[in-house]
Write a protein that holds these residues in place. Sequence first.
Motif, PDB file in Angstrom:
ATOM      1  N   ALA A 181       0.806  -1.221   0.000  1.00 42.35           N
ATOM      2  CA  ALA A 181       0.000   0.000   0.000  1.00 42.35           C
ATOM      3  C   ALA A 181       0.839   1.272   0.000  1.00 42.35           C
ATOM      4  N   LEU A 182       2.139   1.157   0.265  1.00 43.32           N
ATOM      5  CA  LEU A 182       3.002   2.333   0.284  1.00 43.32           C
ATOM      6  C   LEU A 182       3.255   2.841  -1.119  1.00 43.32           C
ATOM      7  N   SER A 183       3.180   4.134  -1.307  1.00 44.04           N
ATOM      8  CA  SER A 183       3.575   4.722  -2.590  1.00 44.04           C
ATOM      9  C   SER A 183       5.092   4.644  -2.721  1.00 44.04           C
ATOM     10  N   PRO A 184       5.626   4.743  -3.928  1.00 40.67           N
ATOM     11  CA  PRO A 184       7.090   4.732  -4.074  1.00 40.67           C
ATOM     12  C   PRO A 184       7.779   5.802  -3.233  1.00 40.67           C
ATOM     13  N   GLU A 185       7.144   6.965  -3.108  1.00 44.47           N
ATOM     14  CA  GLU A 185       7.741   8.048  -2.332  1.00 44.47           C
ATOM     15  C   GLU A 185       7.799   7.702  -0.846  1.00 44.47           C
ATOM     16  N   ARG A 186       6.814   6.928  -0.381  1.00 50.34           N
ATOM     17  CA  ARG A 186       6.801   6.533   1.030  1.00 50.34           C
ATOM     18  C   ARG A 186       7.602   5.268   1.270  1.00 50.34           C
ATOM     19  N   ALA A 187       7.653   4.385   0.275  1.00 54.11           N
ATOM     20  CA  ALA A 187       8.353   3.112   0.461  1.00 54.11           C
ATOM     21  C   ALA A 187       9.864   3.298   0.492  1.00 54.11           C
ATOM     22  N   ARG A 188      10.380   4.125  -0.402  1.00 57.37           N
ATOM     23  CA  ARG A 188      11.826   4.385  -0.472  1.00 57.37           C
ATOM     24  C   ARG A 188      12.630   3.100  -0.607  1.00 57.37           C
ATOM     25  N   LEU A 189      12.178   2.207  -1.495  1.00 58.51           N
ATOM     26  CA  LEU A 189      12.869   0.950  -1.739  1.00 58.51           C
ATOM     27  C   LEU A 189      13.911   1.126  -2.829  1.00 58.51           C
ATOM     28  N   PRO A 190      14.929   0.254  -2.887  1.00 67.24           N
ATOM     29  CA  PRO A 190      15.907   0.341  -3.977  1.00 67.24           C
ATOM     30  C   PRO A 190      15.233   0.097  -5.312  1.00 67.24           C
ATOM     31  N   GLN A 191      15.741   0.781  -6.339  1.00 67.93           N
ATOM     32  CA  GLN A 191      15.153   0.676  -7.674  1.00 67.93           C
ATOM     33  C   GLN A 191      16.214   0.352  -8.707  1.00 67.93           C
ATOM     34  N   THR A 192      15.817  -0.446  -9.687  1.00 65.29           N
ATOM     35  CA  THR A 192      16.636  -0.731 -10.859  1.00 65.29           C
ATOM     36  C   THR A 192      15.801  -0.454 -12.092  1.00 65.29           C
ATOM     37  N   ASN A 193      16.217   0.546 -12.869  1.00 65.64           N
ATOM     38  CA  ASN A 193      15.460   0.949 -14.059  1.00 65.64           C
ATOM     39  C   ASN A 193      14.002   1.235 -13.723  1.00 65.64           C
ATOM     40  N   GLY A 194      13.780   1.904 -12.599  1.00 69.52           N
ATOM     41  CA  GLY A 194      12.436   2.289 -12.215  1.00 69.52           C
ATOM     42  C   GLY A 194      11.625   1.211 -11.528  1.00 69.52           C
ATOM     43  N   VAL A 195      12.188   0.006 -11.346  1.00 66.53           N
ATOM     44  CA  VAL A 195      11.476  -1.099 -10.705  1.00 66.53           C
ATOM     45  C   VAL A 195      11.937  -1.205  -9.248  1.00 66.53           C
ATOM     46  N   GLU A 196      10.984  -1.110  -8.327  1.00 65.35           N
ATOM     47  CA  GLU A 196      11.293  -1.235  -6.900  1.00 65.35           C
ATOM     48  C   GLU A 196      11.395  -2.709  -6.513  1.00 65.35           C
ATOM     49  N   ILE A 197      12.262  -2.992  -5.550  1.00 69.24           N
ATOM     50  CA  ILE A 197      12.494  -4.382  -5.152  1.00 69.24           C
ATOM     51  C   ILE A 197      12.650  -4.473  -3.641  1.00 69.24           C
ATOM     52  N   PHE A 198      12.075  -5.525  -3.068  1.00 72.79           N
ATOM     53  CA  PHE A 198      12.449  -5.922  -1.716  1.00 72.79           C
ATOM     54  C   PHE A 198      12.420  -7.437  -1.624  1.00 72.79           C
ATOM     55  N   SER A 199      13.071  -7.963  -0.589  1.00 76.42           N
ATOM     56  CA  SER A 199      13.253  -9.401  -0.455  1.00 76.42           C
ATOM     57  C   SER A 199      12.209  -9.989   0.489  1.00 76.42           C
ATOM     58  N   CYS A 200      11.704 -11.168   0.123  1.00 72.86           N
ATOM     59  CA  CYS A 200      10.759 -11.906   0.965  1.00 72.86           C
ATOM     60  C   CYS A 200      11.031 -13.390   0.763  1.00 72.86           C
ATOM     61  N   SER A 201      11.716 -14.007   1.724  1.00 71.48           N
ATOM     62  CA  SER A 201      12.178 -15.389   1.581  1.00 71.48           C
ATOM     63  C   SER A 201      11.724 -16.232   2.762  1.00 71.48           C
ATOM     64  N   PRO A 202      11.525 -17.540   2.552  1.00 76.91           N
ATOM     65  CA  PRO A 202      11.000 -18.397   3.613  1.00 76.91           C
ATOM     66  C   PRO A 202      12.090 -18.912   4.550  1.00 76.91           C
ATOM     67  N   LEU A 203      11.670 -19.215   5.771  1.00 78.43           N
ATOM     68  CA  LEU A 203      12.547 -19.786   6.779  1.00 78.43           C
ATOM     69  C   LEU A 203      11.857 -20.985   7.423  1.00 78.43           C
ATOM     70  N   ASN A 204      12.624 -22.019   7.694  1.00 80.24           N
ATOM     71  CA  ASN A 204      12.163 -23.124   8.526  1.00 80.24           C
ATOM     72  C   ASN A 204      12.654 -22.837   9.939  1.00 80.24           C
ATOM     73  N   THR A 205      11.770 -22.388  10.804  1.00 80.73           N
ATOM     74  CA  THR A 205      12.215 -21.839  12.084  1.00 80.73           C
ATOM     75  C   THR A 205      12.884 -22.870  12.986  1.00 80.73           C
ATOM     76  N   ARG A 206      12.610 -24.161  12.796  1.00 79.54           N
ATOM     77  CA  ARG A 206      13.265 -25.172  13.631  1.00 79.54           C
ATOM     78  C   ARG A 206      14.755 -25.274  13.341  1.00 79.54           C
ATOM     79  N   ARG A 207      15.194 -24.712  12.211  1.00 79.54           N
ATOM     80  CA  ARG A 207      16.634 -24.692  11.911  1.00 79.54           C
ATOM     81  C   ARG A 207      17.375 -23.671  12.772  1.00 79.54           C
ATOM     82  N   PHE A 208      16.655 -22.768  13.400  1.00 79.97           N
ATOM     83  CA  PHE A 208      17.273 -21.679  14.148  1.00 79.97           C
ATOM     84  C   PHE A 208      17.190 -22.010  15.637  1.00 79.97           C
ATOM     85  N   THR A 209      18.336 -22.370  16.205  1.00 78.31           N
ATOM     86  CA  THR A 209      18.357 -22.943  17.545  1.00 78.31           C
ATOM     87  C   THR A 209      19.005 -22.052  18.594  1.00 78.31           C
TER      88      THR A 209
END
Length: 320
Positions: free
Chosen positions: A204-232
Amino acid sequence: FPATCMALTVGGTLSVGGLGNTSHRYGAQVDNVTELDVVTGDGRLVTCSPAHESELFHMVLAGLGQCGIIVHARIPLIPAPSHIMLHNLLYTDLDNYLGDQLRIAADGRFSSQRGLMSRTQEGKWSFIIEVGQFFSPPTEPNLAALEAGLQFDSATPPVSMTYQEYLYRFEARNATQPVNRPSPYLTLYISASATKEYLSHIFALSPERARLPQTNGVEIFSCSPLNTRRFTCPLFKGPTEEQAFSVFLLRSVDPGDQAALSAVLASNRAHLAQMTEVGGKRYTPNSMVLSQEEWKAHFGSDVWQRLSKAKQKYDPKSVL
């Protein structure tokens, strides 16, 4: 190994946690340590491990340097592969993307896995799962067989590279990033069941509010899965569900733009509050300055008491 930068140090990364593209299999870097040599805050050199000085060992790993400085670390290694085959699975449907990410992470079918979300200048969001399989020629992995049952819309052509090229592929890009931009990064761990709703706040954030890194005008952020039992490690906190997502918002503003910086900091605080409401956890290096009450809530009362006692024992004068 770290996901995006090989310029990090072993001791520094072990002091905060350390995530990479193989963490769905092996956990964090702090989960792969057999012994540490630590200089405590009261000036002693102590060797610690799960069997010897175990409380110091557990309070140093992901301990933000509060009880001791790591001077040596003994870490089990495995033989490095010679090559990796990489390509991107492309999605337009968020449910398919999240479901496949969790499925891939749970069964561990790929050696390497990470996720990206991108928004075009027209405001359209799309989703990427970068998958990779280690191998040694002449045998090459059968990516089509590994991708059976996944619900992606299309895929990029596979690319083969050496293991060293794979590890250092972001270095050139990182070297060209401006170093004087205020960068209030935010890294969050959200339970799998709450991730879709949580992402809606970011979308819902506009580009001006998100302030995410951009490549050729495309904003990007990372969203990756974790198996929490691996973290001890007790100080490396994650949600209680068996699977979660790490969300990296690498936000930045122009130097001198105090209004933009204030707006991003306020937005970060809102995201952290929303994260807390759904039982999420923060990655402490990228989570802003915390009050003591916020630290207590982050660690939980039992772990907070353990850390407080260790701090008093190993750094009684608060040198660290």
